[in-house]
Enzyme design. Structure first.
Site, PDB file in Angstrom:
ATOM      1  N   GLY A  14       0.828  -0.917   0.161  1.00  0.00           N
ATOM      2  CA  GLY A  14      -0.013   0.320  -0.076  1.00  0.00           C
ATOM      3  C   GLY A  14       1.165   1.197   0.215  1.00  0.00           C
ATOM      4  O   GLY A  14       2.027   1.240   0.980  1.00  0.00           O
ATOM      5  N   ARG A  78      -0.718  -6.672  -4.537  1.00  0.00           N
ATOM      6  CA  ARG A  78      -1.697  -8.200  -4.760  1.00  0.00           C
ATOM      7  C   ARG A  78       0.115  -8.748  -5.354  1.00  0.00           C
ATOM      8  O   ARG A  78       0.158  -9.648  -5.487  1.00  0.00           O
ATOM      9  CB  ARG A  78      -2.393  -7.707  -5.709  1.00  0.00           C
ATOM     10  CG  ARG A  78      -3.768  -7.396  -5.261  1.00  0.00           C
ATOM     11  CD  ARG A  78      -4.657  -7.985  -4.571  1.00  0.00           C
ATOM     12  NE  ARG A  78      -5.896  -7.181  -3.479  1.00  0.00           N
ATOM     13  CZ  ARG A  78      -5.552  -6.688  -2.652  1.00  0.00           C
ATOM     14  NH1 ARG A  78      -4.433  -6.593  -1.719  1.00  0.00           N
ATOM     15  NH2 ARG A  78      -6.667  -5.895  -2.177  1.00  0.00           N
ATOM     16  N   ASP A 119       5.926  -5.481   5.532  1.00  0.00           N
ATOM     17  CA  ASP A 119       6.518  -6.581   5.677  1.00  0.00           C
ATOM     18  C   ASP A 119       5.611  -7.838   4.002  1.00  0.00           C
ATOM     19  O   ASP A 119       6.968  -7.907   4.136  1.00  0.00           O
ATOM     20  CB  ASP A 119       5.160  -6.891   6.759  1.00  0.00           C
ATOM     21  CG  ASP A 119       5.289  -8.712   6.899  1.00  0.00           C
ATOM     22  OD1 ASP A 119       6.746  -8.752   8.062  1.00  0.00           O
ATOM     23  OD2 ASP A 119       4.487  -9.681   6.920  1.00  0.00           O
ATOM     24  N   THR A 141       5.109   1.346   5.837  1.00  0.00           N
ATOM     25  CA  THR A 141       3.765   1.550   6.276  1.00  0.00           C
ATOM     26  C   THR A 141       3.294   2.546   7.401  1.00  0.00           C
ATOM     27  O   THR A 141       3.740   2.799   7.941  1.00  0.00           O
ATOM     28  CB  THR A 141       3.428   0.127   6.694  1.00  0.00           C
ATOM     29  OG1 THR A 141       2.409  -0.092   7.423  1.00  0.00           O
ATOM     30  CG2 THR A 141       4.939   0.209   7.500  1.00  0.00           C
ATOM     31  N   ASP A 143       1.032   1.662   8.104  1.00  0.00           N
ATOM     32  CA  ASP A 143      -0.049   0.875   9.795  1.00  0.00           C
ATOM     33  C   ASP A 143       1.509   1.026  11.423  1.00  0.00           C
ATOM     34  O   ASP A 143       1.073   0.281  12.949  1.00  0.00           O
ATOM     35  CB  ASP A 143      -0.012  -0.359   9.594  1.00  0.00           C
ATOM     36  CG  ASP A 143      -0.986  -0.215   8.636  1.00  0.00           C
ATOM     37  OD1 ASP A 143      -1.843   0.517   8.696  1.00  0.00           O
ATOM     38  OD2 ASP A 143      -1.494  -1.613   9.134  1.00  0.00           O
ATOM     39  N   ASP A 145       3.804  -0.956  11.750  1.00  0.00           N
ATOM     40  CA  ASP A 145       3.831  -2.613  12.381  1.00  0.00           C
ATOM     41  C   ASP A 145       5.442  -3.510  11.705  1.00  0.00           C
ATOM     42  O   ASP A 145       5.095  -4.766  12.249  1.00  0.00           O
ATOM     43  CB  ASP A 145       2.179  -3.168  12.483  1.00  0.00           C
ATOM     44  CG  ASP A 145       2.409  -3.472  10.615  1.00  0.00           C
ATOM     45  OD1 ASP A 145       2.839  -2.747   9.610  1.00  0.00           O
ATOM     46  OD2 ASP A 145       1.344  -3.800  10.333  1.00  0.00           O
ATOM     47  N   ARG A 187      -4.450  -3.148   9.957  1.00  0.00           N
ATOM     48  CA  ARG A 187      -4.607  -4.164   9.842  1.00  0.00           C
ATOM     49  C   ARG A 187      -4.743  -5.374  11.096  1.00  0.00           C
ATOM     50  O   ARG A 187      -5.914  -5.865  11.060  1.00  0.00           O
ATOM     51  CB  ARG A 187      -4.109  -4.486   8.664  1.00  0.00           C
ATOM     52  CG  ARG A 187      -5.217  -5.972   7.791  1.00  0.00           C
ATOM     53  CD  ARG A 187      -4.228  -6.507   5.969  1.00  0.00           C
ATOM     54  NE  ARG A 187      -2.683  -6.183   6.228  1.00  0.00           N
ATOM     55  CZ  ARG A 187      -2.277  -5.708   5.078  1.00  0.00           C
ATOM     56  NH1 ARG A 187      -2.872  -5.437   4.451  1.00  0.00           N
ATOM     57  NH2 ARG A 187      -1.128  -5.406   5.247  1.00  0.00           N
TER      58      ARG A 187
HETATM   59  O1  F6P Z   1      -1.266  -1.613   5.606  1.00  0.00           O
HETATM   60  C1  F6P Z   1      -1.805  -0.670   4.793  1.00  0.00           C
HETATM   61  C2  F6P Z   1      -3.345  -0.349   5.050  1.00  0.00           C
HETATM   62  O2  F6P Z   1      -3.246   0.905   4.717  1.00  0.00           O
HETATM   63  C3  F6P Z   1      -3.513  -1.329   6.176  1.00  0.00           C
HETATM   64  O3  F6P Z   1      -4.141  -0.385   7.112  1.00  0.00           O
HETATM   65  C4  F6P Z   1      -5.144  -1.302   5.684  1.00  0.00           C
HETATM   66  O4  F6P Z   1      -5.531  -2.888   6.198  1.00  0.00           O
HETATM   67  C5  F6P Z   1      -5.016  -1.733   4.084  1.00  0.00           C
HETATM   68  O5  F6P Z   1      -3.612  -1.235   3.790  1.00  0.00           O
HETATM   69  C6  F6P Z   1      -5.694  -1.413   3.205  1.00  0.00           C
HETATM   70  O6  F6P Z   1      -4.846  -1.813   1.888  1.00  0.00           O
HETATM   71  P1  F6P Z   1      -6.328  -1.581   0.064  1.00  0.00           P
HETATM   72  O7  F6P Z   1      -4.678  -0.691  -0.506  1.00  0.00           O
HETATM   73  O8  F6P Z   1      -5.966  -3.090  -0.265  1.00  0.00           O
HETATM   74  O9  F6P Z   1      -7.724  -1.053  -0.038  1.00  0.00           O
END
Ligand code: F6P
Length: 354
Positions: A14, A78, A119, A141, A143, A145, A187
């Site tokens: 992301g 993906r 990660d 990230t 997040d 994490d 997440r």
């Molecule tokens: O990992 C970063 C993040 O923003 C998470 O907090 C969230 O669950 C996910 O990506 C959402 O990803 P997508 O772009 O697939 O909606």
């Protein structure tokens, strides 16, 4: 002396504010300090499936991108060359195309790659490294994490965005005497909810690391009401572990909505739910993230020059260091439920629904 002539840069997972700042810094350092050629690989390692889509990153190409959110290289969360998914006769086929990816990088003349990601991307980078690809990692990230680094870039900007949103929600919540449930990203870990929740003055914070019940939240709200504080702001990380009665609907609705509805049913308060979503990943990076991203970008280039493959740059205290990527990807960096930040929150009366 390193025998590097050309490096590639890829952004995976992301997006996060600060990606362009890393791309800019790494490109500039590679060209100005080491006289290397730099190639931008589009859409993470997917870009190496079609090498003709890669393009040279020049000083002109990276000029002006420091304050821009997103990534000029594109990204995907993906793509995985070890489990590449295609369709055949209407069926999904999963193939390992990592050899093709490594061969295409060679074809492009790339000697080493900087992979900027969380990660998932660091895990892929590590597998490619084990197959001989010369890779260094930059942690990213919102997040926050990822293990082995104190902080990832993107997180600080996300905190600004969420804190600003909670500030705005305060006035409307107070005016209408409502319960406002704010769902934020995270997440697997509750860093955004915890830190932005405290910074924004939330009353209840729900994170994956601390199990909660709707009953406890409603009791907290009722106690506030009794003392004349007739509005409550609940900040919930999207990754919270739902209590059993809400679990089965997890896929049908956002956790914010599930929690909000459950509170409305039990407390008879008026409840509104705000899902902040991808707003948290956008916007211009904060000064902290720009600086961290710039230092990471330069350090990654220096790491390549030193032959530190299979390593990732990281922030430890005030210093940028390098760590074995294996240490970053083994286990996510969770919030310590009995740690100092949670204890500070409890000390000022914040509830965790437990
Ligand atoms: O990992 C970063 C993040 O923003 C998470 O907090 C969230 O669950 C996910 O990506 C959402 O990803 P997508 O772009 O697939 O909606």
């Amino acid at each position: 002396m390193s025998d590097i002539r050309c490096i590639g840069i890829a952004t995976g997972g992301g997006d996060a504010p600060g990606l362009n700042a890393v791309i800019r810094a790494a490109t500039k350092a590679a060209i100005l300090k080491y006289k290397w050629k730099v190639i931008g690989i589009p859409d993470g390692f997917d870009g190496l499936i079609w090498p003709e889509k890669s393009f040279e990153l020049t000083l002109e190409k990276v000029s002006g991108i420091l304050p821009r959110g997103g990534t000029i290289l594109g990204t995907t969360n993906r793509g995985n060359p070890f489990q590449y998914k295609t369709g055949k006769n209407g069926k999904e086929v999963v193939r390992d195309i990592s050899d093709q990816v490594i061969a295409n990088a060679k074809k492009l003349g790339i000697d080493a790659i900087i992979t900027i990601g969380g990660d998932g991307s660091q895990k892929i980078g590590h597998e490619l490294f084990k197959k001989g690809m010369q890779i260094v990692g930059v942690p990213k990230t919102i997040d926050n994490d990822l293990s082995a680094t104190q902080v990832t870039f993107g997180f600080d900007t996300a905190l600004h965005t969420v804190t600003d949103a909670i500030d705005k929600i305060h006035t409307t919540a107070a005016s209408h005497h409502r319960v406002m449930v704010v769902e934020v990203m995270g997440r697997d870990c509750g860093w955004i909810a915890l830190k932005a929740g405290i910074a924004g003055g939330a009353h209840v914070i729900l994170i994956p690391e601390i199990p909660f019940t709707i009953g406890h939240i409603c009791k907290f709200i009722a106690d506030r009401d009794k003392t004349g504080r007739d509005f409550t702001i609940v900040v919930a990380a999207e990754g919270v572990k739902l209590p059993p009665e809400l679990k089965e609907n997890r896929r049908a609705s956002s956790v914010g909505n599930l929690i909000g509805n459950a509170i409305a049913c039990r407390s008879h308060k008026e409840v509104r739910v705000i899902v902040l979503g991808h707003i948290q990943r956008g916007g211009t990076p904060s000064p902290f993230d720009r600086l961290l991203a710039t230092r990471f970008g330069v350090a990654a280039v220096d790491l390549i020059a030193a032959g530190g493959y299979g390593m990732m740059v990281a922030l430890h205290g005030e210093s940028i260091v390098s760590v074995d990527v294996a240490h970053a990807i083994g286990q996510l960096k969770s919030v310590n439920p009995t740690g100092e930040v949670v204890r500070a929150a409890r000390a000022i009366g914040i509830g965790f629904g437990d």
